[in-house]
Design a protein around this motif. Structure first.
Motif, mmCIF file in Angstrom:
data_model
loop_
_atom_site.group_PDB
_atom_site.id
_atom_site.type_symbol
_atom_site.label_atom_id
_atom_site.label_comp_id
_atom_site.label_asym_id
_atom_site.label_seq_id
_atom_site.Cartn_x
_atom_site.Cartn_y
_atom_site.Cartn_z
ATOM 1 N N TYR A 176 0.858 -1.182 0.000
ATOM 2 C CA TYR A 176 0.000 0.000 0.000
ATOM 3 C C TYR A 176 0.898 1.237 0.000
ATOM 4 C CZ TYR A 176 -3.060 -3.662 1.867
ATOM 5 O OH TYR A 176 -3.744 -4.830 2.062
ATOM 6 N N GLY A 200 1.092 5.686 -0.035
ATOM 7 C CA GLY A 200 0.551 7.028 0.057
ATOM 8 C C GLY A 200 1.633 8.018 -0.341
ATOM 9 N N GLU A 240 -4.380 10.098 9.939
ATOM 10 C CA GLU A 240 -5.662 9.482 9.606
ATOM 11 C C GLU A 240 -5.481 8.354 8.589
ATOM 12 O OE1 GLU A 240 -10.158 10.758 8.075
ATOM 13 O OE2 GLU A 240 -8.574 12.277 8.247
ATOM 14 N N GLU A 241 -4.641 8.583 7.604
ATOM 15 C CA GLU A 241 -4.377 7.549 6.601
ATOM 16 C C GLU A 241 -3.746 6.309 7.245
ATOM 17 O OE1 GLU A 241 -3.611 10.433 2.694
ATOM 18 O OE2 GLU A 241 -1.915 9.585 3.802
#
Length: 299
Positions: free
Chosen positions: A55, A57, A93-94
């Motif tokens: 994953y 970001g 938050e992510e």
């Protein structure tokens, strides 16, 4: 597992990774830099860690998989913290969502660009709003902020010092690795000290043979290799390679023998300057001395 923050590389290739890791038994994932800023790279030993999911970001990179030697499912997330309070809140938050998504023991590591205690920032008397946010996030996530055994600060710039590099793990992680320890490695030429997690004491095996890139820039090296190789005559190829370690070692000592010692002395002097800054001693002379030491160490 090795994580690098601020690679400043828009694209990372297999060649880059193998050069850094030392062999091709390496798995890797990266988040590209934007121009000359940012960039994340995670690398791992493919014989030990088997990746299941990845994953990404803008400011974090997470791999979920299994430590095959222990059948331990876990996730490791490399973080490069944001600079403004609002951006930091978005990152926290992510990461909270990511932890809920994976539902496995977690290790968050990297440069979080934030402290959680007043004493972690030199000269600070109170925690900022974003530091309080970060501390609350750690508590809400029920993470353990691992103590750093041999460093007070991890980041230096001039007379500014902070502990902004850290590792945060879940209780399930510590149940699997109860002897987990955290230490700071040698800072060298960077603004940051590397942070090293040790889960168990590992015995040292036989010392492998290593070559140095600098050998191949020395004008007499290749000539010496050819002469020594020919002098070994007609023997098995592998036996020849083993035999070559003796003249190579002798040649290294004659031409580069003091190099490691000289680098170590420079690093020790750099550390002394850093320790003085950590203890509140700072002036233009110290800064100039550090620059001169770094320059000599690079050369």
């Amino acid at each position: 597992m090795l994580g690098l923050v601020e690679t400043k590389r828009e694209v990372v290739t297999k060649f880059d990774v193998v050069q850094l890791w030392g062999n091709d038994a390496v798995g890797w994932e990266y988040v590209g830099a934007e121009g000359a800023s940012g960039g994340l790279l995670l690398m791992w030993d493919e014989t030990i860690f088997k990746i299941g999911n990845c994953y990404k970001g803008d400011r974090w990179l997470c791999v979920e998989g299994e430590l095959t030697n222990r059948s331990f499912h876990c996730a490791i997330c490399l973080v490069y913290g944001a600079h403004t309070r609002n951006e930091k809140l978005v990152v926290w938050e992510e990461l909270s969502f990511l932890s809920g998504l994976c539902q496995v023991p977690f290790c968050f590591m990297g440069d979080f660009n934030e402290v959680v205690k007043v004493e972690e920032r030199k000269g600070a008397t109170t925690l900022t709003g974003s530091a309080a946010d970060f501390k609350s996030w750690i508590q809400d996530m029920e993470l353990v902020d691992l103590d750093l055994s041999n460093r007070l600060f991890t980041w230096f710039r001039g007379q500014s010092c902070s502990r902004i590099d850290r590792m945060l793990v879940t209780l399930e992680w510590l149940e699997e690795f109860p002897d987990t320890r955290l230490r700071g490695g040698p800072r060298g030429l960077s603004d940051h000290f590397p942070v090293v997690m040790e889960a168990a004491r590992v015995g040292r095996g036989p010392r492998p043979f290593r070559s140095l890139d600098s050998w191949f820039t020395h004008e007499g090296f290749l000539r010496m290799v050819k002469e020594e190789w020919r002098s070994l005559g007609e023997v098995r190829f592998l036996d020849k390679l083993k035999a070559m370690t003796i003249p190579l070692g002798r040649w290294h000592r004659e031409n580069f023998g003091s190099m490691n010692m000289r680098i170590k002395k420079f690093e020790e002097e750099i550390k002394k300057v850093d320790d003085m800054v950590s203890n509140g001693v700072h002036d233009g002379t110290l800064e100039a001395r550090r620059k001169a030491l770094v320059s000599s160490c690079k050369r």
